[in-house]
Motif scaffolding. Structure first.
Motif, PDB file in Angstrom:
ATOM      1  N   LEU A 123       9.047 112.199 108.185  1.00 40.49           N
ATOM      2  CA  LEU A 123      10.397 111.754 108.515  1.00 40.49           C
ATOM      3  C   LEU A 123      10.506 111.513 110.014  1.00 40.49           C
ATOM      4  CD1 LEU A 123      12.544 114.147 106.291  1.00 40.49           C
ATOM      5  CD2 LEU A 123      11.875 111.785 105.810  1.00 40.49           C
ATOM      6  N   PRO A 124      11.381 110.605 110.464  1.00 41.85           N
ATOM      7  CA  PRO A 124      12.354 109.813 109.675  1.00 41.85           C
ATOM      8  C   PRO A 124      11.679 108.688 108.908  1.00 41.85           C
ATOM      9  CG  PRO A 124      12.437 109.173 111.975  1.00 41.85           C
ATOM     10  CD  PRO A 124      11.502 110.349 111.918  1.00 41.85           C
ATOM     11  N   ALA A 125      12.347 108.266 107.799  1.00 41.85           N
ATOM     12  CA  ALA A 125      11.772 107.249 106.914  1.00 41.85           C
ATOM     13  C   ALA A 125      12.810 106.193 106.572  1.00 41.85           C
ATOM     14  CB  ALA A 125      11.258 107.899 105.634  1.00 41.85           C
ATOM     15  N   ILE A 126      12.317 104.975 106.403  1.00 43.13           N
ATOM     16  CA  ILE A 126      13.144 103.878 105.886  1.00 43.13           C
ATOM     17  C   ILE A 126      12.625 103.551 104.491  1.00 43.13           C
ATOM     18  CG2 ILE A 126      13.896 101.496 106.174  1.00 43.13           C
ATOM     19  CD1 ILE A 126      13.389 101.787 109.173  1.00 43.13           C
ATOM     20  N   TYR A 127      13.502 103.582 103.521  1.00 38.43           N
ATOM     21  CA  TYR A 127      13.135 103.343 102.121  1.00 38.43           C
ATOM     22  C   TYR A 127      13.761 102.012 101.712  1.00 38.43           C
ATOM     23  CZ  TYR A 127      11.953 104.889  97.349  1.00 38.43           C
ATOM     24  OH  TYR A 127      11.415 105.015  96.102  1.00 38.43           O
ATOM     25  N   PHE A 128      12.909 100.974 101.555  1.00 29.49           N
ATOM     26  CA  PHE A 128      13.429  99.640 101.259  1.00 29.49           C
ATOM     27  C   PHE A 128      13.689  99.475  99.759  1.00 29.49           C
ATOM     28  CE2 PHE A 128      11.472  98.626 105.395  1.00 29.49           C
ATOM     29  CZ  PHE A 128      12.566  98.012 105.989  1.00 29.49           C
ATOM     30  N   VAL A 129      14.936  99.140  99.446  1.00 32.98           N
ATOM     31  CA  VAL A 129      15.367  98.860  98.073  1.00 32.98           C
ATOM     32  C   VAL A 129      16.037  97.489  98.111  1.00 32.98           C
ATOM     33  CG1 VAL A 129      16.767  99.633  96.122  1.00 32.98           C
ATOM     34  CG2 VAL A 129      15.770 101.311  97.684  1.00 32.98           C
ATOM     35  N   PHE A 130      15.558  96.532  97.316  1.00 35.55           N
ATOM     36  CA  PHE A 130      16.036  95.149  97.451  1.00 35.55           C
ATOM     37  C   PHE A 130      17.328  94.900  96.667  1.00 35.55           C
ATOM     38  CE2 PHE A 130      11.338  94.457  98.113  1.00 35.55           C
ATOM     39  CZ  PHE A 130      11.454  94.474  99.489  1.00 35.55           C
ATOM     40  N   SER A 131      18.262  95.820  96.766  1.00 38.27           N
ATOM     41  CA  SER A 131      19.585  95.604  96.172  1.00 38.27           C
ATOM     42  C   SER A 131      20.572  96.535  96.848  1.00 38.27           C
ATOM     43  CB  SER A 131      19.561  95.826  94.658  1.00 38.27           C
ATOM     44  OG  SER A 131      20.135  97.025  94.274  1.00 38.27           O
ATOM     45  N   VAL A 161      19.905 111.135 111.415  1.00 35.02           N
ATOM     46  CA  VAL A 161      19.762 110.690 110.022  1.00 35.02           C
ATOM     47  C   VAL A 161      18.275 110.541 109.741  1.00 35.02           C
ATOM     48  CG1 VAL A 161      20.114 108.757 108.450  1.00 35.02           C
ATOM     49  CG2 VAL A 161      22.007 109.580 109.845  1.00 35.02           C
ATOM     50  N   LYS A 162      17.820 111.165 108.664  1.00 37.70           N
ATOM     51  CA  LYS A 162      16.381 111.254 108.403  1.00 37.70           C
ATOM     52  C   LYS A 162      15.856 110.177 107.460  1.00 37.70           C
ATOM     53  CE  LYS A 162      16.776 115.215 110.592  1.00 37.70           C
ATOM     54  NZ  LYS A 162      16.332 115.399 111.977  1.00 37.70           N
ATOM     55  N   VAL A 163      16.674 109.745 106.506  1.00 36.98           N
ATOM     56  CA  VAL A 163      16.238 108.746 105.526  1.00 36.98           C
ATOM     57  C   VAL A 163      17.329 107.689 105.384  1.00 36.98           C
ATOM     58  CG1 VAL A 163      15.578 108.283 103.131  1.00 36.98           C
ATOM     59  CG2 VAL A 163      14.832 110.389 104.233  1.00 36.98           C
ATOM     60  N   VAL A 164      16.938 106.437 105.517  1.00 35.53           N
ATOM     61  CA  VAL A 164      17.868 105.321 105.325  1.00 35.53           C
ATOM     62  C   VAL A 164      17.345 104.462 104.180  1.00 35.53           C
ATOM     63  CG1 VAL A 164      18.803 103.199 106.313  1.00 35.53           C
ATOM     64  CG2 VAL A 164      18.674 105.266 107.704  1.00 35.53           C
ATOM     65  N   PHE A 165      18.187 104.240 103.180  1.00 36.48           N
ATOM     66  CA  PHE A 165      17.872 103.315 102.084  1.00 36.48           C
ATOM     67  C   PHE A 165      18.447 101.954 102.473  1.00 36.48           C
ATOM     68  CE2 PHE A 165      17.939 107.505 100.199  1.00 36.48           C
ATOM     69  CZ  PHE A 165      16.793 107.505  99.418  1.00 36.48           C
ATOM     70  N   ALA A 166      17.567 100.973 102.619  1.00 37.60           N
ATOM     71  CA  ALA A 166      18.005  99.702 103.217  1.00 37.60           C
ATOM     72  C   ALA A 166      17.461  98.507 102.448  1.00 37.60           C
ATOM     73  CB  ALA A 166      17.538  99.624 104.668  1.00 37.60           C
ATOM     74  N   THR A 167      18.202  97.406 102.536  1.00 36.26           N
ATOM     75  CA  THR A 167      17.684  96.123 102.059  1.00 36.26           C
ATOM     76  C   THR A 167      16.806  95.540 103.161  1.00 36.26           C
ATOM     77  OG1 THR A 167      19.653  95.006 102.897  1.00 36.26           O
ATOM     78  CG2 THR A 167      19.675  95.687 100.580  1.00 36.26           C
ATOM     79  N   GLU A 168      16.154  94.405 102.881  1.00 39.71           N
ATOM     80  CA  GLU A 168      15.194  93.864 103.851  1.00 39.71           C
ATOM     81  C   GLU A 168      15.842  93.384 105.134  1.00 39.71           C
ATOM     82  OE1 GLU A 168      16.145  90.363 101.106  1.00 39.71           O
ATOM     83  OE2 GLU A 168      16.029  92.560 101.033  1.00 39.71           O
ATOM     84  N   MET A 199      14.915  99.998 114.812  1.00 42.79           N
ATOM     85  CA  MET A 199      14.995 101.280 114.104  1.00 42.79           C
ATOM     86  C   MET A 199      13.597 101.700 113.658  1.00 42.79           C
ATOM     87  SD  MET A 199      18.469 101.159 111.808  1.00 42.79           S
ATOM     88  CE  MET A 199      17.981 102.620 110.914  1.00 42.79           C
ATOM     89  N   PRO A 200      12.731 102.058 114.593  1.00 40.29           N
ATOM     90  CA  PRO A 200      11.375 102.474 114.210  1.00 40.29           C
ATOM     91  C   PRO A 200      11.403 103.806 113.468  1.00 40.29           C
ATOM     92  CG  PRO A 200      11.735 102.852 116.546  1.00 40.29           C
ATOM     93  CD  PRO A 200      12.941 102.114 116.046  1.00 40.29           C
ATOM     94  N   ALA A 201      10.490 103.964 112.512  1.00 42.42           N
ATOM     95  CA  ALA A 201      10.433 105.167 111.690  1.00 42.42           C
ATOM     96  C   ALA A 201       9.005 105.687 111.652  1.00 42.42           C
ATOM     97  CB  ALA A 201      10.917 104.851 110.272  1.00 42.42           C
ATOM     98  N   LYS A 202       8.845 106.912 111.170  1.00 41.60           N
ATOM     99  CA  LYS A 202       7.495 107.441 110.978  1.00 41.60           C
ATOM    100  C   LYS A 202       6.907 106.944 109.664  1.00 41.60           C
ATOM    101  CE  LYS A 202       6.552 111.535 112.461  1.00 41.60           C
ATOM    102  NZ  LYS A 202       6.454 113.011 112.637  1.00 41.60           N
ATOM    103  N   THR A 203       7.793 106.678 108.680  1.00 45.47           N
ATOM    104  CA  THR A 203       7.340 106.246 107.344  1.00 45.47           C
ATOM    105  C   THR A 203       8.215 105.119 106.834  1.00 45.47           C
ATOM    106  OG1 THR A 203       6.619 108.501 106.849  1.00 45.47           O
ATOM    107  CG2 THR A 203       6.860 106.999 104.987  1.00 45.47           C
TER     108      THR A 203
END
Length: 614
Positions: A2-10, A93-100, A108-112
């Motif tokens: 962490l921190p991580a960006i989790y890409f979800v396309f919706s 904020v440790k995890v962000v769920f984001a679109t592309e 917003m650089p992340a470790k993961t």
């Protein structure tokens, strides 16, 4: 990790992911971090009215932030997205769920980085991510000067082989393409600042033209090789009895006449089939001959002009012209159940049993259109002339014809290469000339100088630039109320992004009348464009007229969002786009119209729409 960006396309998927983590009791922050998050978030949102905060779901948003998780997508208003970016960059904020959209232009650089799915909806269909898109997303992993290593995680998917994922990660070269195209505003500004030759030189020196010209080198090489081969073919056509080219021309003309007549008849039949399919209505029974589900079928729904039918084996599918060899006649009609749809097992069972009980025979196959007598007579005449030609009696005629066939195919291939070379050479300059012809026909340019309308157009930008110019020239906005101006102008800039677009009903009788006039102007522009093979002025979309009219009239945000079910971020973005065009119109319009547009601008610029960032 962490921190991580989790890409979800919706967007919905991003919001659901945050909600699921909160329901599971996941908390990634300490009490001290949660308090700092609360203070920063409340400070950021302190200018927003309490009622609007509730309508925007601020307190649910804040609850997720304090737990260290958040969503980030275009459906959120700017202040919420900026809060997420600030807190993520600060490590709160440790995890962000984001679109592309998060992968473009935001630091917003992340470790993961985690990619949920390698398939992304591209507007019309789902497509696999390109290597460039994959690199753009995973490039967020690894913070410069902080992390020595970044992690890129792809969630396992059965339909994507591991080798394909490895290929995406390993690719390091990406094609760079240009989206540069001459527009109306660009054309009038070129006329204002340059001569015709200088304008052509500028366009031909563009990167877009360089990409087009780069392909011409290979085409020229192929053309030269084909010429050498053709010369060899033609040496084998020499006939001692006469001119074989003359004989072969008679044969080819006869064949072309019959082929063109046949294609014309096939096209006519295809048109009849499409018209017959388009006229089908729910409850009508037809016979499907060429589908895998051959047999009787009843129309149960019409979507996008294509009927969905239900067959005797309870299968529902859409039919198109390719399923028929001739126009499908309506054999009979049945009454469909009043409730249910083709997705309901009970509905399919009841309709299929009615179909099976019908006693109707499949239609008889009818004969196609007969050949055109005039064409047939001319083809026979050419064949007779070929038989009377001296080369017809040559003992080596069969061999010569084989070489002639090869020559014909190669010449056709070379003609295609020639066309591609012509199309690619100075494509932008020719497109500019067509755009200029449209402007000349509509009175914006005259003999390489701008008319008053043309000078106005130099300061209007966007896909609707020409339509706005025509509206101002005809006084379309004069005499309206400010809120009506905002509603009417929104039809030029609004572009529906919702799966089910908002209904397009103008809010007042006068605005509806002006919208009809605006549509007539659009149709006039489109007819002129069609005459010059140009298509730049997009269609009007009235889906945002009622929301922006009510907003300009002072209706509260919570009431608007409830009525339209539009995401707050979409509402704000559409208002911002409208405000930008209103500002442009205000700068170029006559004083009275400019004052009216200024009032419309002021009516829209309030509340959450007025936020400009900190």
């Amino acid at each position: 990790m962490l921190p991580a960006i989790y890409f979800v396309f919706s967007r919905a998927g991003c919001d659901k992911s945050v909600r699921w983590l909160r329901q599971a009791g996941v908390r990634l922050t300490t009490n001290e971090e949660a308090e700092r998050i609360r203070e920063r978030a409340e400070t950021r949102a302190s200018w927003i009215d309490e009622a609007d905060l509730v309508a925007l779901g601020f307190y649910e948003f804040l609850d997720g932030l304090q737990a260290g998780v958040a969503a980030h997508h275009a459906g959120m208003i700017p202040v919420f997205k900026e809060t997420v970016e600030e807190l993520f960059e600060a490590g709160l904020v440790k995890v962000v769920f984001a679109t592309e959209t998060l992968s473009l232009g935001i630091n917003m650089p992340a470790k993961t980085v985690v990619i949920e799915d390698l398939w992304k909806f591209q507007g019309e269909r789902h497509e696999l991510l390109t290597p460039g898109e994959y690199t753009q997303l995973t490039g967020r992993a690894g913070r410069r000067g902080i992390d020595q290593l970044g992690h890129a995680v792809v969630v396992y998917q059965r339909q994507v082989p591991f080798e394909r994922v490895a290929g995406l990660a390993a690719t390091r070269t990406y094609d760079l393409t240009s989206s540069f195209r001459p527009s109306y505003n660009m054309a009038v500004n070129l006329v204002r600042n340059y001569s015709l030759d200088q304008a052509h030189q500028l366009l031909n020196a563009s990167f877009a033209q360089f990409l087009a010209d780069r392909g011409v080198v290979a085409l020229e090489r192929a053309r030269q090789q084909d010429r050498t081969v053709l010369e060899g073919y033609r040496r084998n056509l020499r006939c001692d009895l006469g001119d074989f080219d003359e004989y072969w021309d008679l044969v080819q003309r006869s064949r072309r006449l019959r082929d063109e007549d046949r294609r014309g008849r096939e096209a006519a039949r295809a048109d009849e089939i499409r018209a017959a399919i388009a006229s089908l209505k729910p409850g009508e029974v037809i016979h499907v001959p060429d589908s895998r589900r051959r047999g009787l079928a009843v129309v149960v729904a019409i979507r996008d002009g294509k009927p969905t039918v239900l067959s005797e084996d309870r299968s529902a599918f859409r039919v198109s012209a390719k399923d028929f060899r001739e126009p499908p006649p309506v054999l009979t009609r049945i009454v469909l159940p009043r409730t249910g749809s083709s997705r309901s097992a009970r509905f399919r069972r009841d309709v299929a049993s009615t179909l099976v009980a019908l006693h109707v025979k499949p239609p008889k196959t009818r004969r196609g259109h007969a050949a055109d007598p005039k064409v047939e007579r001319e083809a026979v005449r050419l064949e007779s002339a070929a038989r009377a030609h001296p080369c017809h009696g040559c003992p080596e005629r069969a061999k010569h014809e084989r070489w002639a066939e090869r020559c014909t195919k190669l010449e056709q291939q070379m003609a295609g290469v020639e066309r591609r070379i012509r199309v690619r050479t100075e494509t932008l300059a020719r497109r500019f000339d067509r755009v200029l012809a449209v402007l000349t026909d509509l009175g914006y340019v005259s003999e390489w100088s701008l008319t008053p309308k043309g000078r106005t157009l130099t300061r209007i930008y966007g896909e609707g630039d020409l339509l706005v110019g025509e509206a101002l020239a005809t006084g379309l906005l004069e005499g309206l109320e400010p809120s009506e101006v905002a509603a009417l102008v929104s039809t030029v800039v609004y572009e529906a992004r919702e799966r089910n677009p908002l209904p397009g009903k103008l809010p007042t009788a006068e605005s509806a009348h002006r919208y009809e006039r605006l549509q007539r102007l659009w149709r006039q522009i489109r007819r002129t464009e069609d005459g010059h093979q140009v298509q730049l002025c997009r269609e009007l979309e009235p889906g945002f007229t009622t929301p922006v009219y009510r907003w300009a009239e002072g209706v509260p945000l919570d009431e608007l969002l409830e009525e339209t079910e539009m995401a707050p971020g979409d509402f704000v973005r559409n208002c911002k786009q409208l405000l930008d065009l209103l500002r442009q119109i205000e700068e170029v319009a006559q004083p009275e119209t400019a004052a009216l547009v200024r009032r419309a601008h002021e009516r829209v610029l309030h509340g959450v729409v007025a936020y400009t960032g900190v």
